[in-house]
Design an enzyme around this catalytic site. Sequence first.
Site, PDB file in Angstrom:
ATOM      1  N   CYS A  46       0.868  -1.187   0.000  1.00 17.39           N
ATOM      2  CA  CYS A  46       0.000   0.000   0.000  1.00 17.39           C
ATOM      3  C   CYS A  46       0.899   1.228   0.000  1.00 17.39           C
ATOM      4  O   CYS A  46       2.072   1.142  -0.384  1.00 17.39           O
ATOM      5  CB  CYS A  46      -0.987  -0.026   1.176  1.00 17.39           C
ATOM      6  SG  CYS A  46      -0.237   0.035   2.822  1.00 17.39           S
TER       7      CYS A  46
ATOM      8  N   ARG B   7      -3.479  -0.538   5.326  1.00 15.25           N
ATOM      9  CA  ARG B   7      -4.091  -1.599   4.511  1.00 15.25           C
ATOM     10  C   ARG B   7      -3.219  -2.829   4.336  1.00 15.25           C
ATOM     11  O   ARG B   7      -3.692  -3.959   4.516  1.00 15.25           O
ATOM     12  CB  ARG B   7      -4.473  -1.043   3.126  1.00 15.25           C
ATOM     13  CG  ARG B   7      -5.608  -0.054   3.201  1.00 15.25           C
ATOM     14  CD  ARG B   7      -5.732   0.713   1.912  1.00 15.25           C
ATOM     15  NE  ARG B   7      -4.577   1.589   1.707  1.00 15.25           N
ATOM     16  CZ  ARG B   7      -4.337   2.291   0.609  1.00 15.25           C
ATOM     17  NH1 ARG B   7      -5.178   2.183  -0.404  1.00 15.25           N
ATOM     18  NH2 ARG B   7      -3.284   3.077   0.517  1.00 15.25           N
TER      19      ARG B   7
ATOM     20  N   ASP C 254      -8.472   3.749   1.102  1.00 13.30           N
ATOM     21  CA  ASP C 254      -7.496   4.152   2.121  1.00 13.30           C
ATOM     22  C   ASP C 254      -8.226   4.684   3.359  1.00 13.30           C
ATOM     23  O   ASP C 254      -8.924   5.701   3.276  1.00 13.30           O
ATOM     24  CB  ASP C 254      -6.604   5.248   1.519  1.00 13.30           C
ATOM     25  CG  ASP C 254      -5.441   5.599   2.429  1.00 13.30           C
ATOM     26  OD1 ASP C 254      -5.459   5.193   3.616  1.00 13.30           O
ATOM     27  OD2 ASP C 254      -4.521   6.280   1.958  1.00 13.30           O
TER      28      ASP C 254
HETATM   29  P1  4NP Z   1      -1.854   2.861   4.034  1.00 11.01           P
HETATM   30  O1  4NP Z   1      -2.477   4.229   4.590  1.00 11.01           O
HETATM   31  O2  4NP Z   1      -1.299   3.177   2.670  1.00 11.01           O
HETATM   32  O3  4NP Z   1      -3.039   1.964   3.977  1.00 11.01           O
HETATM   33  O4  4NP Z   1      -0.812   2.438   5.031  1.00 11.01           O
HETATM   34  C1  4NP Z   1      -1.753   5.429   4.640  1.00 11.01           C
HETATM   35  C2  4NP Z   1      -0.888   5.651   5.685  1.00 11.01           C
HETATM   36  C3  4NP Z   1      -0.179   6.838   5.747  1.00 11.01           C
HETATM   37  C4  4NP Z   1      -0.351   7.789   4.751  1.00 11.01           C
HETATM   38  C5  4NP Z   1      -1.221   7.550   3.706  1.00 11.01           C
HETATM   39  C6  4NP Z   1      -1.914   6.368   3.640  1.00 11.01           C
HETATM   40  N1  4NP Z   1       0.355   9.018   4.832  1.00 11.01           N
HETATM   41  O5  4NP Z   1       0.142   9.863   3.950  1.00 11.01           O
HETATM   42  O6  4NP Z   1       1.162   9.190   5.753  1.00 11.01           O
END
Ligand code: 4NP
Length: 152
Positions: free
Chosen positions: A7, A13, A122
């Site tokens: 991800c 995720r 997300d």
């Molecule tokens: P992930 O969610 O991709 O599902 O781990 C996110 C976690 C952090 C960020 C964006 C999405 N961020 O911009 O820090």
Amino acid sequence: MSILFVCLGNICRSPLAEGAMREAARKAGVTLEIDSAGTGHWHVGEPPDDRAQRTALANGVDISDQRARQIGQEDFRRFAHIVAMDRQVLADCKAIMPAGATSSMTLLLDHIEGREGEDVADPYYGGEDGFLTTWRDVTLGASALLEHLSET
Ligand code: 4NP
């Protein structure tokens, strides 16, 4: 057989997908190499988001030992399957894929009949309920993926 879930941050995720896949493989008595990574570097070394940890634990899966890492070029040879959580992540993986890459690259929800091409949304900027939606998507995706792998 080896699978890398990817991800953006590797704190929401893909750690949930890793946890769900470990649980599905354990229940099925199948041995798989399972890991997760992010395309971004911001959270490297961090455990999964508290909301993700709570959601997994509420469903009987402890993901607290996981630590975020960034995907690297070697992953495209090390893992038979790279499974992205959304289309942007898949596009970014394809963009950094080195020459000589051997991994297959798919979206997690491609493995669920009728949901091909869909993103695992997300949940990072939303509330706790978004994590339950993520958990449902990744558990369904993990079982479907396990079924596909056992057919091949
Ligand atoms: P992930 O969610 O991709 O599902 O781990 C996110 C976690 C952090 C960020 C964006 C999405 N961020 O911009 O820090």
